[in-house]
Design a protein around this motif. Structure first.
Motif, PDB file in Angstrom:
ATOM      1  N   ASP A   1       0.566   5.182   1.679  1.00 39.64           N
ATOM      2  CA  ASP A   1       0.989   3.942   2.308  1.00 39.64           C
ATOM      3  C   ASP A   1       0.412   2.705   1.640  1.00 39.64           C
ATOM      4  O   ASP A   1       0.655   1.580   2.095  1.00 39.64           O
ATOM      5  N   SER A   2      -0.361   2.882   0.580  1.00 37.92           N
ATOM      6  CA  SER A   2      -1.010   1.757  -0.092  1.00 37.92           C
ATOM      7  C   SER A   2      -0.228   1.337  -1.329  1.00 37.92           C
ATOM      8  O   SER A   2       0.315   2.173  -2.054  1.00 37.92           O
ATOM      9  N   CYS A   3      -0.204   0.032  -1.541  1.00 32.48           N
ATOM     10  CA  CYS A   3       0.457  -0.529  -2.720  1.00 32.48           C
ATOM     11  C   CYS A   3      -0.611  -1.108  -3.641  1.00 32.48           C
ATOM     12  O   CYS A   3      -1.542  -1.773  -3.189  1.00 32.48           O
TER      13      CYS A   3
ATOM     14  N   THR B   1       1.932 -17.389  -3.464  1.00 32.54           N
ATOM     15  CA  THR B   1       1.708 -16.098  -2.806  1.00 32.54           C
ATOM     16  C   THR B   1       2.833 -15.120  -3.085  1.00 32.54           C
ATOM     17  O   THR B   1       3.964 -15.512  -3.413  1.00 32.54           O
ATOM     18  N   ILE B   2       2.502 -13.831  -2.946  1.00 33.65           N
ATOM     19  CA  ILE B   2       3.504 -12.769  -2.937  1.00 33.65           C
ATOM     20  C   ILE B   2       3.089 -11.764  -1.873  1.00 33.65           C
ATOM     21  O   ILE B   2       1.904 -11.607  -1.567  1.00 33.65           O
ATOM     22  N   GLU B   3       4.075 -11.091  -1.290  1.00 30.92           N
ATOM     23  CA  GLU B   3       3.807 -10.041  -0.316  1.00 30.92           C
ATOM     24  C   GLU B   3       3.692  -8.724  -1.058  1.00 30.92           C
ATOM     25  O   GLU B   3       4.640  -8.276  -1.700  1.00 30.92           O
ATOM     26  N   ILE B   4       2.526  -8.111  -0.982  1.00 26.63           N
ATOM     27  CA  ILE B   4       2.240  -6.960  -1.833  1.00 26.63           C
ATOM     28  C   ILE B   4       3.144  -5.770  -1.523  1.00 26.63           C
ATOM     29  O   ILE B   4       3.630  -5.098  -2.437  1.00 26.63           O
ATOM     30  N   ASN B   5       3.410  -5.488  -0.253  1.00 24.24           N
ATOM     31  CA  ASN B   5       4.195  -4.307   0.081  1.00 24.24           C
ATOM     32  C   ASN B   5       5.640  -4.402  -0.396  1.00 24.24           C
ATOM     33  O   ASN B   5       6.284  -3.382  -0.646  1.00 24.24           O
ATOM     34  N   ARG B   6       6.150  -5.609  -0.527  1.00 21.63           N
ATOM     35  CA  ARG B   6       7.516  -5.766  -1.016  1.00 21.63           C
ATOM     36  C   ARG B   6       7.648  -5.361  -2.474  1.00 21.63           C
ATOM     37  O   ARG B   6       8.749  -5.083  -2.951  1.00 21.63           O
ATOM     38  N   GLN B   7       6.530  -5.350  -3.199  1.00 22.43           N
ATOM     39  CA  GLN B   7       6.592  -4.959  -4.596  1.00 22.43           C
ATOM     40  C   GLN B   7       6.741  -3.445  -4.754  1.00 22.43           C
ATOM     41  O   GLN B   7       7.384  -2.971  -5.677  1.00 22.43           O
TER      42      GLN B   7
END
Length: 263
Positions: A117-119, A176-182
């Motif tokens: 579950d980790s990005c 900023t960026i949302e990490i999970n979206r990557q």
């Protein structure tokens, strides 16, 4: 003698420089100068005021408080400002530093991968002529090559949001960026389910399913397939470049498999 007081301002701002020592009653003359060798204004006790031509649109002298207002600051206005009374008596001295507002940083995704579950991502933060490469997960960022000595750029993570901050003592901007979206892109398309027969090298489309998260589609359909296969299926829940996942029963026991890909 007055010790110079440091003042930092941004370009476009104004600054008021007050006397640091009270002027004597009935003082006959006050001179404000720039960098100790250029007069700005000269004030005489009979209310006569002389402002040098190059400063006429730049400064305002208050004849009641003897303060000097410097307007619309530019980097070239950085320097020493001094007020002197008769006999060279120093009434005020300031060391002014004018800074440019920082530019908005650019945050670039370099690589990404997921573990459960980790990005995990590698990102590059660029601000002005400086850059900072960092490895980040859902909880923290670590600069590549060890701790950074550049105080103008910093990286942080909060609530799965990676922030790149570019700052100086009086201004800051961030990207900023949302990490999970990557790692788990919300593709919002459709999954197409193929049944493939290895003996005839044919793939037949079976069904289209609308989904929001591609890995949910993969996991669900692979699980359904595993219920009909003679052995457990191999399950891949990665979603990259339109490919969703691959499911197959043990190759020694069957000659067909299922591919699920994004439509």
């Amino acid at each position: 003698f007055c010790t110079g007081q440091s003042v930092v301002k941004l370009e476009g701002d104004s600054v008021t420089l007050d006397l640091q020592r009270p002027a004597e009653t009935g003082i006959k003359r006050i001179i404000w100068s720039f960098n100790l060798n250029t007069d700005i204004v000269t004030y005489y006790s009979n209310y006569k005021l002389k402002t040098e031509d190059e400063f006429k649109d730049k400064v305002y002298f208050n004849s009641r408080t003897f303060s000097l207002l410097v307007k619309n600051l530019r980097k070239s206005d950085s320097g020493i400002y001094r007020a002197e009374g008769p006999g060279g008596w120093v009434l005020a001295e300031y060391r002014l530093r004018v800074l440019e507002p920082v530019e908005a940083p650019v945050l670039t995704l370099v690589t990404y991968w997921s573990t459960g579950d980790s990005c995990h991502v590698t990102v590059n933060c660029t601000g002005g002529d400086r850059s900072l490469m960092s490895s980040c997960d859902n909880t923290s960022c670590s600069p590549e090559g060890g701790a950074s000595t550049d105080s103008t750029l910093s990286m942080s993570v909060r609530d799965d949001i990676i922030s790149c901050n570019h700052s100086n003592p009086f201004s800051w901007k961030s990207q900023t960026i949302e990490i999970n979206r990557q790692c788990f892109s919300d593709i919002g398309g459709k999954c197409i389910l193929f049944l493939c027969f290895m003996d005839v090298f044919t793939c037949l489309p079976l069904q289209f399913i609308s989904v929001s998260w591609s890995f949910i589609c993969c996991g669900l359909l692979c699980w359904i397939f595993s219920q009909f296969a003679e052995s457990s299926s191999d399950l891949c829940t990665s979603a990259h470049h339109g490919f969703c996942c691959y499911c197959s029963s043990h190759p020694r026991e069957t000659n067909h498999f299922i591919i699920i890909s994004l439509y």
